[in-house]
Scaffold this motif. Structure first.
Motif, PDB file in Angstrom:
ATOM      1  N   ARG A 251       0.836  -1.195   0.000  1.00 25.01           N
ATOM      2  CA  ARG A 251       0.000   0.000   0.000  1.00 25.01           C
ATOM      3  C   ARG A 251       0.877   1.253   0.000  1.00 25.01           C
ATOM      4  O   ARG A 251       2.039   1.211   0.425  1.00 25.01           O
ATOM      5  N   ASP A 252       0.299   2.350  -0.458  1.00 25.86           N
ATOM      6  CA  ASP A 252       1.042   3.608  -0.409  1.00 25.86           C
ATOM      7  C   ASP A 252       1.425   3.951   1.030  1.00 25.86           C
ATOM      8  O   ASP A 252       2.516   4.465   1.286  1.00 25.86           O
ATOM      9  N   VAL A 253       0.548   3.619   1.994  1.00 23.77           N
ATOM     10  CA  VAL A 253       0.856   3.925   3.399  1.00 23.77           C
ATOM     11  C   VAL A 253       1.945   3.008   3.966  1.00 23.77           C
ATOM     12  O   VAL A 253       2.472   3.269   5.041  1.00 23.77           O
TER      13      VAL A 253
ATOM     14  N   SER B 128       2.361   9.870   5.839  1.00 20.43           N
ATOM     15  CA  SER B 128       1.188  10.660   5.462  1.00 20.43           C
ATOM     16  C   SER B 128       1.603  12.018   4.913  1.00 20.43           C
ATOM     17  O   SER B 128       0.976  12.551   3.994  1.00 20.43           O
TER      18      SER B 128
ATOM     19  N   LEU C 251       2.742  11.514   1.290  1.00 21.98           N
ATOM     20  CA  LEU C 251       1.599  11.317   0.399  1.00 21.98           C
ATOM     21  C   LEU C 251       0.854  12.621   0.161  1.00 21.98           C
ATOM     22  O   LEU C 251       0.374  12.885  -0.956  1.00 21.98           O
TER      23      LEU C 251
ATOM     24  N   TYR D 175      -0.239  12.366  -6.748  1.00 19.33           N
ATOM     25  CA  TYR D 175      -1.538  12.396  -6.079  1.00 19.33           C
ATOM     26  C   TYR D 175      -2.218  13.748  -6.299  1.00 19.33           C
ATOM     27  O   TYR D 175      -3.419  13.810  -6.565  1.00 19.33           O
TER      28      TYR D 175
ATOM     29  N   TRP E 241      -5.920   6.845  -2.518  1.00 17.51           N
ATOM     30  CA  TRP E 241      -5.138   5.770  -1.899  1.00 17.51           C
ATOM     31  C   TRP E 241      -4.852   4.697  -2.944  1.00 17.51           C
ATOM     32  O   TRP E 241      -5.717   4.360  -3.746  1.00 17.51           O
TER      33      TRP E 241
ATOM     34  N   SER F 115     -10.846   8.895  -2.237  1.00 18.10           N
ATOM     35  CA  SER F 115     -10.256   9.636  -1.118  1.00 18.10           C
ATOM     36  C   SER F 115     -11.007   9.414   0.184  1.00 18.10           C
ATOM     37  O   SER F 115     -10.400   9.235   1.249  1.00 18.10           O
TER      38      SER F 115
ATOM     39  N   PRO G  39      -7.303   4.126   3.225  1.00 19.86           N
ATOM     40  CA  PRO G  39      -6.375   3.157   2.632  1.00 19.86           C
ATOM     41  C   PRO G  39      -6.982   1.755   2.541  1.00 19.86           C
ATOM     42  O   PRO G  39      -7.947   1.428   3.236  1.00 19.86           O
TER      43      PRO G  39
END
Length: 215
Positions: free
Chosen positions: A90-92, A97, A100, A106, A117, A139, A143
Motif C-alpha cells: 500500500r502507499d501507506v 502521510s 503522500l 496524487y 489511496w 479519497s 487506505p
C-alpha cells in the motif's frame, strides 16, 4: 475459494491469450479488493509506458498521458523495487502521510478525480520490461485494509503468470507475422513502440546486410 474467485482466475488466464480482456479482469480484481479503479502498466527498457485500465481510472490515466506524467518521480515504485517484495504494498506502507500529502502524482492526477489511496505490485519480466499492477480507492474511503492486500496477494501469482504469458504470446505473434510475410517473398520486420526491431525474417536480414555493406 468461492465461485467468484474461481471465475476471476479463469478470466485472468483468458486475458493472457486475449489482451482486450485485461480491463475486465482489472475491474474484477478491483471489485474483490474493495478498490475503485485498477490499472496495468508495462514499462519497457527505454522507460516507455503502455497501460490498460478500468473505466473508473480512465480520466486519471488520460490526464497523466496528456500532461506528460512520465516526468514525475514515482517514489512509491522506486521504494517498492528496493524492497524486492513479492506481493502488493500500500502507499501507506511505503510513504508517510506527509509524503503522500505532498506527492505530485496524487496532487495532479489522483485527487482531482476523487482518488486518494493506492496499492500495487511490481512484476519484473524476463525481457527486462516491468509490469505494474495498480489499484486505487476513493479519497473518502481511506487506505486499503490488510484483508484487501491478502486478497490481492492471493491473486498475484495468477496475474504475474498471465502477464508473462501475454508477453511471450506477443513475441510469438510478432514472429508469426514476419514468417508469414517471408512465405510471400516479402522482407519484413516487426517494430516495438519505440521503433526498436523485435523480429525480422530472412528476407529483411538479407536486405539489411546489403545496405550495410553498401554503406
Amino acid at each position: 475459494m468461492d465461485e467468484v474467485g474461481e471465475r476471476l482466475i479463469d478470466e485472468i488466464y483468458e486475458a493472457a491469450i486475449l489482451p482486450e480482456y485485461w480491463p475486465k479482469v482489472l475491474n474484477g480484481v478491483a471489485r474483490v479488493s474493495d478498490s475503485w479503479a485498477g490499472g496495468l502498466i508495462a514499462v519497457d527498457q527505454n522507460q516507455v509506458p503502455r497501460a490498460m485500465w478500468t473505466p473508473t481510472y480512465r480520466e486519471t490515466y488520460e490526464s497523466f498521458a496528456r500532461q506528460g506524467g512520465g516526468k514525475y518521480e514515482n517514489v512509491r515504485a522506486r521504494r517498492a523495487m528496493a524492497r524486492r517484495h513479492q506481493g502488493f504494498l500500500r502507499d501507506v506502507d511505503l510513504c508517510t502521510s506527509e509524503e503522500l500529502q505532498a506527492d505530485l502524482l496524487y496532487r495532479d492526477f489522483l485527487r482531482p478525480f476523487g482518488l486518494g489511496w493506492t496499492v500495487g505490485t511490481l512484476v519484473p519480466m524476463p525481457t527486462a520490461d516491468l509490469l505494474i499492477f495498480d489499484f486505487a480507492r476513493r479519497s473518502d474511503d481511506g487506505p486499503h485494509s490488510n484483508r484487501d492486500v491478502e486478497v490481492l496477494d492471493g491473486l498475484r501469482p495468477h496475474l504475474a503468470r498471465a502477464a508473462l504469458l501475454s508477453s511471450r504470446l506477443g513475441l510469438e505473434r510478432a514472429r508469426s507475422m514476419a514468417e508469414a510475410m517471408g512465405a510471400l517473398g516479402l522482407p519484413a520486420a516487426v517494430l516495438g513502440v519505440t521503433g526498436k526491431m523485435i523480429i525480422a525474417n530472412d528476407g529483411f536480414e538479407a536486405v539489411r546486410a546489403v545496405i550495410e555493406t553498401a554503406g
